[in-house]
Design a protein around this motif. Structure first.
Motif, PDB file in Angstrom:
ATOM      1  N   LYS A   1     -19.590 -42.637 -28.421  1.00 31.74           N
ATOM      2  CA  LYS A   1     -19.170 -42.122 -27.717  1.00 31.74           C
ATOM      3  C   LYS A   1     -19.322 -42.380 -25.599  1.00 31.74           C
ATOM      4  CE  LYS A   1     -14.878 -40.684 -30.152  1.00 31.74           C
ATOM      5  NZ  LYS A   1     -13.580 -38.930 -30.852  1.00 31.74           N
ATOM      6  N   ILE A   2     -18.509 -42.588 -24.949  1.00 31.32           N
ATOM      7  CA  ILE A   2     -18.899 -42.451 -23.771  1.00 31.32           C
ATOM      8  C   ILE A   2     -17.984 -42.216 -22.933  1.00 31.32           C
ATOM      9  CG2 ILE A   2     -19.986 -43.723 -21.728  1.00 31.32           C
ATOM     10  CD1 ILE A   2     -21.352 -45.630 -24.138  1.00 31.32           C
ATOM     11  N   ALA A   3     -18.389 -41.295 -21.762  1.00 28.98           N
ATOM     12  CA  ALA A   3     -17.573 -40.703 -21.241  1.00 28.98           C
ATOM     13  C   ALA A   3     -17.353 -41.853 -19.915  1.00 28.98           C
ATOM     14  CB  ALA A   3     -17.063 -39.176 -21.507  1.00 28.98           C
ATOM     15  N   ALA A   4     -16.616 -41.690 -18.718  1.00 24.94           N
ATOM     16  CA  ALA A   4     -16.443 -42.353 -17.063  1.00 24.94           C
ATOM     17  C   ALA A   4     -15.806 -41.204 -16.926  1.00 24.94           C
ATOM     18  CB  ALA A   4     -15.741 -43.121 -16.868  1.00 24.94           C
ATOM     19  N   ALA A   5     -16.378 -39.334 -16.165  1.00 22.78           N
ATOM     20  CA  ALA A   5     -16.361 -39.273 -14.428  1.00 22.78           C
ATOM     21  C   ALA A   5     -15.272 -39.784 -13.596  1.00 22.78           C
ATOM     22  CB  ALA A   5     -17.091 -37.979 -14.811  1.00 22.78           C
ATOM     23  N   GLN A   6     -14.337 -38.842 -13.608  1.00 24.02           N
ATOM     24  CA  GLN A   6     -13.746 -38.710 -11.623  1.00 24.02           C
ATOM     25  C   GLN A   6     -13.850 -37.094 -11.199  1.00 24.02           C
ATOM     26  OE1 GLN A   6     -10.669 -40.723 -11.737  1.00 24.02           O
ATOM     27  NE2 GLN A   6      -9.577 -38.874 -11.688  1.00 24.02           N
ATOM     28  N   LEU A   7     -14.595 -36.771  -9.473  1.00 32.63           N
ATOM     29  CA  LEU A   7     -14.630 -35.681  -8.939  1.00 32.63           C
ATOM     30  C   LEU A   7     -14.260 -36.228  -7.911  1.00 32.63           C
ATOM     31  CD1 LEU A   7     -18.484 -34.138  -9.088  1.00 32.63           C
ATOM     32  CD2 LEU A   7     -17.783 -36.325 -10.332  1.00 32.63           C
ATOM     33  N   THR A   8     -14.087 -34.807  -7.455  1.00 35.35           N
ATOM     34  CA  THR A   8     -13.579 -34.523  -5.738  1.00 35.35           C
ATOM     35  C   THR A   8     -14.790 -33.852  -5.287  1.00 35.35           C
ATOM     36  OG1 THR A   8     -11.620 -33.795  -5.913  1.00 35.35           O
ATOM     37  CG2 THR A   8     -12.221 -33.550  -4.029  1.00 35.35           C
ATOM     38  N   CYS A   9     -16.146 -34.634  -4.597  1.00 34.08           N
ATOM     39  CA  CYS A   9     -17.550 -33.482  -4.230  1.00 34.08           C
ATOM     40  C   CYS A   9     -17.188 -32.820  -3.297  1.00 34.08           C
ATOM     41  CB  CYS A   9     -18.649 -34.608  -4.068  1.00 34.08           C
ATOM     42  SG  CYS A   9     -19.149 -35.870  -5.310  1.00 34.08           S
ATOM     43  N   VAL A  10     -17.784 -31.307  -2.930  1.00 32.52           N
ATOM     44  CA  VAL A  10     -18.272 -30.575  -2.191  1.00 32.52           C
ATOM     45  C   VAL A  10     -19.779 -31.164  -1.091  1.00 32.52           C
ATOM     46  CG1 VAL A  10     -18.652 -28.191  -1.280  1.00 32.52           C
ATOM     47  CG2 VAL A  10     -17.468 -28.615  -3.595  1.00 32.52           C
ATOM     48  N   PRO A  11     -18.160 -31.103   0.036  1.00 32.85           N
ATOM     49  CA  PRO A  11     -19.619 -31.819   0.655  1.00 32.85           C
ATOM     50  C   PRO A  11     -21.074 -31.442   1.219  1.00 32.85           C
ATOM     51  CG  PRO A  11     -17.229 -32.341   1.802  1.00 32.85           C
ATOM     52  CD  PRO A  11     -17.533 -31.357   0.238  1.00 32.85           C
ATOM     53  N   ALA A  12     -22.147 -32.217   0.523  1.00 35.89           N
ATOM     54  CA  ALA A  12     -23.373 -31.917   0.790  1.00 35.89           C
ATOM     55  C   ALA A  12     -23.707 -30.423   0.258  1.00 35.89           C
ATOM     56  CB  ALA A  12     -23.649 -31.628   2.505  1.00 35.89           C
ATOM     57  N   ASP A  13     -22.960 -30.169  -0.812  1.00 36.69           N
ATOM     58  CA  ASP A  13     -23.373 -28.750  -1.557  1.00 36.69           C
ATOM     59  C   ASP A  13     -23.902 -29.357  -3.176  1.00 36.69           C
ATOM     60  OD1 ASP A  13     -23.163 -26.765  -2.348  1.00 36.69           O
ATOM     61  OD2 ASP A  13     -21.136 -25.630  -1.935  1.00 36.69           O
ATOM     62  N   VAL A  14     -24.921 -29.722  -3.162  1.00 39.97           N
ATOM     63  CA  VAL A  14     -26.155 -29.265  -4.284  1.00 39.97           C
ATOM     64  C   VAL A  14     -25.156 -28.986  -5.725  1.00 39.97           C
ATOM     65  CG1 VAL A  14     -27.911 -30.576  -5.479  1.00 39.97           C
ATOM     66  CG2 VAL A  14     -27.589 -31.453  -2.964  1.00 39.97           C
ATOM     67  N   HIS A  15     -25.681 -27.305  -5.454  1.00 38.06           N
ATOM     68  CA  HIS A  15     -25.338 -26.314  -6.534  1.00 38.06           C
ATOM     69  C   HIS A  15     -23.924 -26.472  -6.367  1.00 38.06           C
ATOM     70  CE1 HIS A  15     -29.398 -24.959  -5.770  1.00 38.06           C
ATOM     71  NE2 HIS A  15     -29.124 -24.564  -4.816  1.00 38.06           N
ATOM     72  N   ALA A  16     -23.074 -26.371  -5.572  1.00 38.05           N
ATOM     73  CA  ALA A  16     -21.145 -27.024  -6.297  1.00 38.05           C
ATOM     74  C   ALA A  16     -21.350 -27.861  -7.086  1.00 38.05           C
ATOM     75  CB  ALA A  16     -20.689 -26.557  -4.976  1.00 38.05           C
ATOM     76  N   ASN A  17     -21.816 -29.197  -6.661  1.00 33.49           N
ATOM     77  CA  ASN A  17     -21.454 -29.992  -6.936  1.00 33.49           C
ATOM     78  C   ASN A  17     -22.091 -29.846  -8.433  1.00 33.49           C
ATOM     79  OD1 ASN A  17     -19.812 -31.185  -5.396  1.00 33.49           O
ATOM     80  ND2 ASN A  17     -21.093 -31.903  -4.068  1.00 33.49           N
ATOM     81  N   ALA A  18     -23.461 -29.846  -8.901  1.00 34.50           N
ATOM     82  CA  ALA A  18     -23.989 -29.930 -10.220  1.00 34.50           C
ATOM     83  C   ALA A  18     -23.365 -29.367 -10.861  1.00 34.50           C
ATOM     84  CB  ALA A  18     -25.246 -29.457  -9.821  1.00 34.50           C
ATOM     85  N   ALA A  19     -22.857 -28.294 -10.075  1.00 35.42           N
ATOM     86  CA  ALA A  19     -21.677 -27.408 -11.009  1.00 35.42           C
ATOM     87  C   ALA A  19     -20.565 -28.010 -11.796  1.00 35.42           C
ATOM     88  CB  ALA A  19     -21.378 -25.639 -10.787  1.00 35.42           C
ATOM     89  N   GLN A  20     -20.211 -28.790 -10.913  1.00 35.15           N
ATOM     90  CA  GLN A  20     -18.189 -28.974 -11.056  1.00 35.15           C
ATOM     91  C   GLN A  20     -19.004 -30.654 -11.938  1.00 35.15           C
ATOM     92  OE1 GLN A  20     -15.028 -31.346  -8.994  1.00 35.15           O
ATOM     93  NE2 GLN A  20     -16.834 -30.756  -7.691  1.00 35.15           N
ATOM     94  N   ALA A  21     -19.481 -31.088 -11.832  1.00 30.06           N
ATOM     95  CA  ALA A  21     -20.511 -32.066 -12.626  1.00 30.06           C
ATOM     96  C   ALA A  21     -21.037 -31.591 -14.097  1.00 30.06           C
ATOM     97  CB  ALA A  21     -21.223 -32.764 -12.253  1.00 30.06           C
ATOM     98  N   ALA A  22     -21.476 -30.097 -14.454  1.00 28.95           N
ATOM     99  CA  ALA A  22     -21.345 -30.179 -15.425  1.00 28.95           C
ATOM    100  C   ALA A  22     -20.824 -29.675 -15.916  1.00 28.95           C
ATOM    101  CB  ALA A  22     -23.094 -28.650 -15.520  1.00 28.95           C
ATOM    102  N   GLY A  23     -19.611 -28.823 -15.888  1.00 32.06           N
ATOM    103  CA  GLY A  23     -18.454 -28.777 -16.730  1.00 32.06           C
ATOM    104  C   GLY A  23     -17.653 -29.983 -16.462  1.00 32.06           C
ATOM    105  N   LEU A  24     -17.848 -30.389 -16.157  1.00 28.81           N
ATOM    106  CA  LEU A  24     -17.045 -32.386 -16.983  1.00 28.81           C
ATOM    107  C   LEU A  24     -17.637 -32.492 -17.644  1.00 28.81           C
ATOM    108  CD1 LEU A  24     -16.154 -33.395 -13.746  1.00 28.81           C
ATOM    109  CD2 LEU A  24     -15.021 -33.247 -15.130  1.00 28.81           C
ATOM    110  N   ALA A  25     -19.483 -32.544 -17.988  1.00 31.01           N
ATOM    111  CA  ALA A  25     -20.283 -33.147 -18.823  1.00 31.01           C
ATOM    112  C   ALA A  25     -19.868 -32.080 -20.380  1.00 31.01           C
ATOM    113  CB  ALA A  25     -21.585 -33.399 -18.497  1.00 31.01           C
TER     114      ALA A  25
END
Length: 239
Positions: free
Chosen positions: A2-26
């Motif tokens: 099984k493979i997943a495709a993700a979509q998200l709304t990024c926080v501009p230029a905030d690596v920590h916030a986006n990594a956390a959001q992506a981890a939640g989707l992962a």
């Protein structure tokens, strides 16, 4: 697999916030049984070209500790970043890590889109890796508009093409829905598209993260509004 495709709304230029959001989707993808999840172009920063050009602190290598939330999510990930190259310009690159967090491969976008050409360094090599007996290829947004890239992938035994992208509202809606099933049908590949949803630099991402089968049929598709994942089972050829 099984493979997943993700979509998200990024926080501009905030690596920590986006990594956390992506981890939640992962983690969500893993809970749905996926062994791999692919994310959109510039997952960790959003499509913020001027800011990325001005701030090398936003560039992210495969061993950057800011990726730890994703590397510890218990699922293989394909995450697109601004990658240091040792020069004045970064690359637009997809970093692949396995479920244990080990670096598998890095692919740098070869076909830069218009205004990207003065900011980023183009890649020179195709992206490949194998997971669970399935061979994968990698493309980033505008790359996928060049049939020779996915043609080489199919000729090289790839079964699944992962497309980390940004398609916006307007013309992007039509491009998203035609380019990728075309790749799938022409080359007999599963195509897994990750996209932005909502504000994304100068655009508004149209969502619709999706998976198409080797015959070009749509197998799963997210909506146009919600950060989410869609999951599909793919098979080794002949199985």
């Amino acid at each position: 697999m099984k493979i997943a495709a993700a979509q998200l709304t990024c926080v501009p230029a905030d690596v920590h916030a986006n990594a956390a959001q992506a981890a939640g989707l992962a983690v969500l993808a893993r809970e749905q049984g996926a062994e791999l999840v692919v994310f959109p172009e510039f997952t960790l920063t959003g499509y913020e070209l001027d800011t990325l050009a001005a701030d090398p602190g936003l560039w992210t290598g495969a061993d950057d500790p800011r990726l730890d939330p994703l590397r510890s999510a218990g699922i293989a990930t394909a995450v697109n970043v601004a990658l240091p190259t040792g020069g004045a310009r970064p690359a637009i690159a997809t970093l692949v890590h396995d479920a244990d967090g080990a670096h598998v491969t890095t692919y740098a976008k070869q076909h830069l889109y218009r205004h990207e050409q003065g900011v980023f360094r183009p890649g020179e090599h195709d992206g490949r890796f194998e997971l669970g007996g399935i061979r994968f290829s990698l493309g980033v947004c505008y790359d996928n508009h060049f049939p020779e890239l996915t043609g080489r992938a199919a000729a090289d035994g790839c079964r699944v093409h992962l497309a980390s992208s940004l398609y916006g509202t307007g013309d992007g809606i039509h491009e998203r829905a035609t380019v990728h099933p075309g790749i799938a049908k022409e080359h007999g590949l599963y195509v897994v598209l990750a996209n932005h949803v909502g504000p994304a630099g100068p655009w508004t991402g149209c969502g619709g993260a999706a998976v198409w089968g080797p015959d070009g049929a749509l197998l799963a598709e997210a909506d146009a509004r919600t950060p989410s994942v869609v999951t599909v089972e793919v098979a080794v050829a002949g199985v």
